[in-house]
Design a protein around this motif. Sequence first.
Motif, PDB file in Angstrom:
ATOM      1  N   ALA A 133       3.257  18.302  -1.351  1.00 51.73           N
ATOM      2  CA  ALA A 133       4.462  18.871  -1.961  1.00 51.73           C
ATOM      3  C   ALA A 133       4.968  20.054  -1.144  1.00 51.73           C
ATOM      4  CB  ALA A 133       4.167  19.301  -3.386  1.00 51.73           C
ATOM      5  N   GLY A 134       6.273  20.065  -0.913  1.00 62.69           N
ATOM      6  CA  GLY A 134       6.877  21.197  -0.216  1.00 62.69           C
ATOM      7  C   GLY A 134       6.919  21.056   1.288  1.00 62.69           C
ATOM      8  N   ARG A 135       6.223  20.065   1.815  1.00 59.16           N
ATOM      9  CA  ARG A 135       6.240  19.919   3.263  1.00 59.16           C
ATOM     10  C   ARG A 135       7.388  19.015   3.702  1.00 59.16           C
ATOM     11  NH1 ARG A 135       0.797  19.131   6.233  1.00 59.16           N
ATOM     12  NH2 ARG A 135       0.736  21.347   5.706  1.00 59.16           N
ATOM     13  N   SER A 136       8.002  19.419   4.795  1.00 62.16           N
ATOM     14  CA  SER A 136       9.118  18.658   5.348  1.00 62.16           C
ATOM     15  C   SER A 136       8.595  17.625   6.337  1.00 62.16           C
ATOM     16  CB  SER A 136      10.061  19.645   6.029  1.00 62.16           C
ATOM     17  OG  SER A 136      10.738  19.041   7.087  1.00 62.16           O
ATOM     18  N   PHE A 137       9.147  16.446   6.349  1.00 63.26           N
ATOM     19  CA  PHE A 137       8.697  15.444   7.311  1.00 63.26           C
ATOM     20  C   PHE A 137       9.830  14.834   8.129  1.00 63.26           C
ATOM     21  CE2 PHE A 137       9.718  11.571   4.881  1.00 63.26           C
ATOM     22  CZ  PHE A 137       9.813  12.076   3.590  1.00 63.26           C
ATOM     23  N   ILE A 138      11.059  15.209   7.831  1.00 68.35           N
ATOM     24  CA  ILE A 138      12.188  14.866   8.702  1.00 68.35           C
ATOM     25  C   ILE A 138      13.052  16.109   8.795  1.00 68.35           C
ATOM     26  CG2 ILE A 138      14.292  13.489   8.985  1.00 68.35           C
ATOM     27  CD1 ILE A 138      13.025  11.236   7.464  1.00 68.35           C
ATOM     28  N   THR A 139      13.458  16.455  10.000  1.00 64.15           N
ATOM     29  CA  THR A 139      14.314  17.625  10.173  1.00 64.15           C
ATOM     30  C   THR A 139      15.632  17.221  10.808  1.00 64.15           C
ATOM     31  OG1 THR A 139      12.374  19.038  10.432  1.00 64.15           O
ATOM     32  CG2 THR A 139      14.482  19.927  11.190  1.00 64.15           C
ATOM     33  N   GLU A 140      16.714  17.571  10.135  1.00 63.35           N
ATOM     34  CA  GLU A 140      18.051  17.249  10.616  1.00 63.35           C
ATOM     35  C   GLU A 140      18.214  17.725  12.055  1.00 63.35           C
ATOM     36  OE1 GLU A 140      21.109  18.853   8.127  1.00 63.35           O
ATOM     37  OE2 GLU A 140      22.735  18.145   9.407  1.00 63.35           O
ATOM     38  N   GLY A 141      18.744  16.852  12.888  1.00 63.87           N
ATOM     39  CA  GLY A 141      18.994  17.236  14.269  1.00 63.87           C
ATOM     40  C   GLY A 141      17.861  16.892  15.223  1.00 63.87           C
ATOM     41  N   ASP A 142      16.668  16.740  14.686  1.00 60.09           N
ATOM     42  CA  ASP A 142      15.544  16.344  15.542  1.00 60.09           C
ATOM     43  C   ASP A 142      15.770  14.929  16.072  1.00 60.09           C
ATOM     44  OD1 ASP A 142      14.184  18.664  15.296  1.00 60.09           O
ATOM     45  OD2 ASP A 142      12.457  17.832  14.236  1.00 60.09           O
ATOM     46  N   PRO A 143      15.197  14.623  17.240  1.00 61.72           N
ATOM     47  CA  PRO A 143      15.307  13.252  17.736  1.00 61.72           C
ATOM     48  C   PRO A 143      14.720  12.272  16.739  1.00 61.72           C
ATOM     49  CG  PRO A 143      13.745  14.546  19.043  1.00 61.72           C
ATOM     50  CD  PRO A 143      14.499  15.501  18.178  1.00 61.72           C
ATOM     51  N   ALA A 144      15.467  11.231  16.452  1.00 61.17           N
ATOM     52  CA  ALA A 144      15.050  10.268  15.427  1.00 61.17           C
ATOM     53  C   ALA A 144      14.098   9.253  16.028  1.00 61.17           C
ATOM     54  CB  ALA A 144      16.277   9.589  14.825  1.00 61.17           C
ATOM     55  N   GLU A 145      12.835   9.593  16.011  1.00 60.88           N
ATOM     56  CA  GLU A 145      11.846   8.709  16.640  1.00 60.88           C
ATOM     57  C   GLU A 145      11.200   7.750  15.669  1.00 60.88           C
ATOM     58  OE1 GLU A 145       9.425  11.764  18.224  1.00 60.88           O
ATOM     59  OE2 GLU A 145      10.656  12.060  20.018  1.00 60.88           O
ATOM     60  N   HIS A 146      11.359   7.999  14.393  1.00 58.60           N
ATOM     61  CA  HIS A 146      10.667   7.175  13.406  1.00 58.60           C
ATOM     62  C   HIS A 146      11.556   6.740  12.254  1.00 58.60           C
ATOM     63  CE1 HIS A 146       7.367   9.637  15.240  1.00 58.60           C
ATOM     64  NE2 HIS A 146       6.834   8.431  15.340  1.00 58.60           N
ATOM     65  N   PHE A 147      11.143   5.638  11.658  1.00 61.42           N
ATOM     66  CA  PHE A 147      11.636   5.263  10.335  1.00 61.42           C
ATOM     67  C   PHE A 147      10.530   5.594   9.352  1.00 61.42           C
ATOM     68  CE2 PHE A 147      13.927   2.020  12.934  1.00 61.42           C
ATOM     69  CZ  PHE A 147      15.209   2.388  12.595  1.00 61.42           C
ATOM     70  N   PHE A 148      10.899   5.732   8.093  1.00 64.22           N
ATOM     71  CA  PHE A 148       9.886   5.993   7.076  1.00 64.22           C
ATOM     72  C   PHE A 148      10.132   5.117   5.852  1.00 64.22           C
ATOM     73  CE2 PHE A 148      10.243   9.847   9.550  1.00 64.22           C
ATOM     74  CZ  PHE A 148       8.928  10.282   9.698  1.00 64.22           C
ATOM     75  N   ALA A 181       8.952  16.668   0.904  1.00 60.24           N
ATOM     76  CA  ALA A 181       8.270  16.148  -0.283  1.00 60.24           C
ATOM     77  C   ALA A 181       8.496  17.071  -1.464  1.00 60.24           C
ATOM     78  CB  ALA A 181       6.784  15.998  -0.009  1.00 60.24           C
ATOM     79  N   VAL A 182       8.881  16.504  -2.598  1.00 59.87           N
ATOM     80  CA  VAL A 182       9.089  17.264  -3.824  1.00 59.87           C
ATOM     81  C   VAL A 182       7.754  17.426  -4.536  1.00 59.87           C
ATOM     82  CG1 VAL A 182      10.011  17.037  -6.161  1.00 59.87           C
ATOM     83  CG2 VAL A 182      11.504  16.684  -4.192  1.00 59.87           C
ATOM     84  N   GLU A 183       6.981  16.376  -4.512  1.00 55.43           N
ATOM     85  CA  GLU A 183       5.614  16.396  -5.033  1.00 55.43           C
ATOM     86  C   GLU A 183       4.762  15.728  -3.966  1.00 55.43           C
ATOM     87  OE1 GLU A 183       5.585  13.916  -8.546  1.00 55.43           O
ATOM     88  OE2 GLU A 183       6.913  12.460  -7.618  1.00 55.43           O
ATOM     89  N   ASP A 184       3.478  15.690  -4.158  1.00 62.90           N
ATOM     90  CA  ASP A 184       2.631  15.034  -3.174  1.00 62.90           C
ATOM     91  C   ASP A 184       3.134  13.608  -2.973  1.00 62.90           C
ATOM     92  OD1 ASP A 184       1.203  17.306  -2.938  1.00 62.90           O
ATOM     93  OD2 ASP A 184      -0.555  16.606  -4.062  1.00 62.90           O
ATOM     94  N   THR A 185       3.308  13.247  -1.740  1.00 60.69           N
ATOM     95  CA  THR A 185       4.006  12.007  -1.422  1.00 60.69           C
ATOM     96  C   THR A 185       3.279  11.251  -0.321  1.00 60.69           C
ATOM     97  OG1 THR A 185       6.134  12.972  -2.062  1.00 60.69           O
ATOM     98  CG2 THR A 185       6.216  11.129  -0.514  1.00 60.69           C
ATOM     99  N   GLN A 186       3.410   9.931  -0.385  1.00 63.01           N
ATOM    100  CA  GLN A 186       2.886   9.115   0.704  1.00 63.01           C
ATOM    101  C   GLN A 186       4.046   8.386   1.369  1.00 63.01           C
ATOM    102  OE1 GLN A 186      -0.432   7.352  -1.858  1.00 63.01           O
ATOM    103  NE2 GLN A 186      -0.933   6.667   0.208  1.00 63.01           N
ATOM    104  N   VAL A 187       4.027   8.373   2.660  1.00 60.04           N
ATOM    105  CA  VAL A 187       5.062   7.625   3.382  1.00 60.04           C
ATOM    106  C   VAL A 187       4.392   6.737   4.424  1.00 60.04           C
ATOM    107  CG1 VAL A 187       6.750   9.475   3.091  1.00 60.04           C
ATOM    108  CG2 VAL A 187       5.395   9.376   5.172  1.00 60.04           C
TER     109      VAL A 187
END
Lengths: 245, 245
Positions: A51-66, A110-116
């Motif tokens: 929870a609270g952790r970011s895993f995609i950042t706007e502007g970063d190179p888009a190397e992955h899908f989730f 992530a709003v809460e603990d999340t799995q991607v």
Amino acid sequence: MTTLRARQMPVLRGVEPCASCGARISSVCAAIDEKDLERLAVLAAPMQVPAGRSFITEGDPAEHFFTVTAGTAKLFKLLPDGRRQITGFASIGTFLGLAVSSSYAFSAEAVEDTQVCRFSRPRLRQFIDDFPAMERRLLDVASNELVAAQEQMLLLGRKTARERVASFLLARESCAVCGIPTSPEARIRLPMARTDIADYLGLTVETISRTMTRLRSEGLIDMLSPTEIVLRNRAALEGLAAGMS
Amino acid sequence: MTTLRARQMPVLRGVEPCASCGARISSVCAAIDEKDLERLAVLAAPMQVPAGRSFITEGDPAEHFFTVTAGTAKLFKLLPDGRRQITGFASIGTFLGLAVSSSYAFSAEAVEDTQVCRFSRPRLRQFIDDFPAMERRLLDVASNELVAAQEQMLLLGRKTARERVASFLLARESCAVCGIPTSPEARIRLPMARTDIADYLGLTVETISRTMTRLRSEGLIDMLSPTEIVLRNRAALEGLAAGMS
DNA sequence: CGTGCTTTTGAAAATCATCAAGTATAGTGG
DNA sequence: CCACTATACTTGATGATTTTCAAAAGCACG
């Protein structure tokens, strides 16, 4: 800023193969046959996002899908002075990262603990080329999101605070995958904070709070806790949400 | 309400074959080879839509796809009491009708005299199945629209009136297909009425008018006529649009 | 049982909407 | 060709919804 480094975000390769993935039915992976699933599984990197952790950042190179396989994430865009617009919440089955551009158009946290499940963009692209059914499914997903986005534009551009909140609660309720099947008196879980709801509805925290308090005092909803809501008068809420106040 | 009846909307079959279509480069049809274009052409029904006429009605059964080949159309959603949100403007090359649902999620009306190509939904679907390149192109189109929609949500949810108008003017300018290539002092044509701009930006006509007047008095823009704008201070407008007021 | 964060509540302020009227523009018909 | 009507755009005054600023109440966590 960087996206997901291995150190931060443990990759649990093989721990949760696609075949047993709870998100499979609702996600794009549903397009793939049982027998071809193995080929997809080797591309997928399941990972935990606390929870609270970011895993995609706007502007970063888009190397992955989730693909979200559990939990809830918020997708948002920022203005330089910090104003934020949450463009959507992603829960089980949501596919993220559709964009022609080489960089992400939004951030995700992530709003809460999340799995991607993380997929290398070029590799998944190749996989898709081999399975046209997947491409088709992606188009369906994108089309649906487009429709939802238009609905949200109507909300943001033309609905009042009351109407926005009512719309939000109803959308949360019918979001089948978010929780328990819809039934009268069913509890709605709001894993996101008031601030997030505000940034999603184009309002302020205070307005969200006041509006929900008023809906409660009018008997339209019950608040078991800030994150647990019950719809007491569905018809009235639907009227509100549709703009027939 | 009904969508396009033959009587209202003359179908000019064969008059404008795909091969000579001005929209071809920018549209989804670009995915099709010269040699296969004939197969696409037989599916396309080119038609004229006079200014002010509606050719897609929200809620109607979605029997067709459309491609805009000339002119400009507005796409919008309505609330029962008449409040309207324009979700986008469609100009040459825009593909319309992406939706999984069996009915249209929005209405479309010509802003100025417009030409569209109409395709039977099932027939085009079949065609797409034969040409995976087309499906891929559609996904690209949908992805781009999704990104644009998210940007618009940011605008509607978090930007001030000034910022919205500045964003709009800049978007109109860089909309290459809308007119002449971008150059300093280039004129921007606004074929849509102030009401349309208001309904697109989630504001009122009066606010649009006042805001533009103020931008003019501040020297940021020039107004040759209500529908012809010149950007005088691009940097300042870009700052505004980005939220750095 | 503090400490910090989220949520709620209150009062004042502001942006934008509404109401109203005047001006410009375009289209129509005499 | 010009008056006339209808429509679109602009401008002004007023008002309301929502924001901002401020602080108290609730909760979770160490």
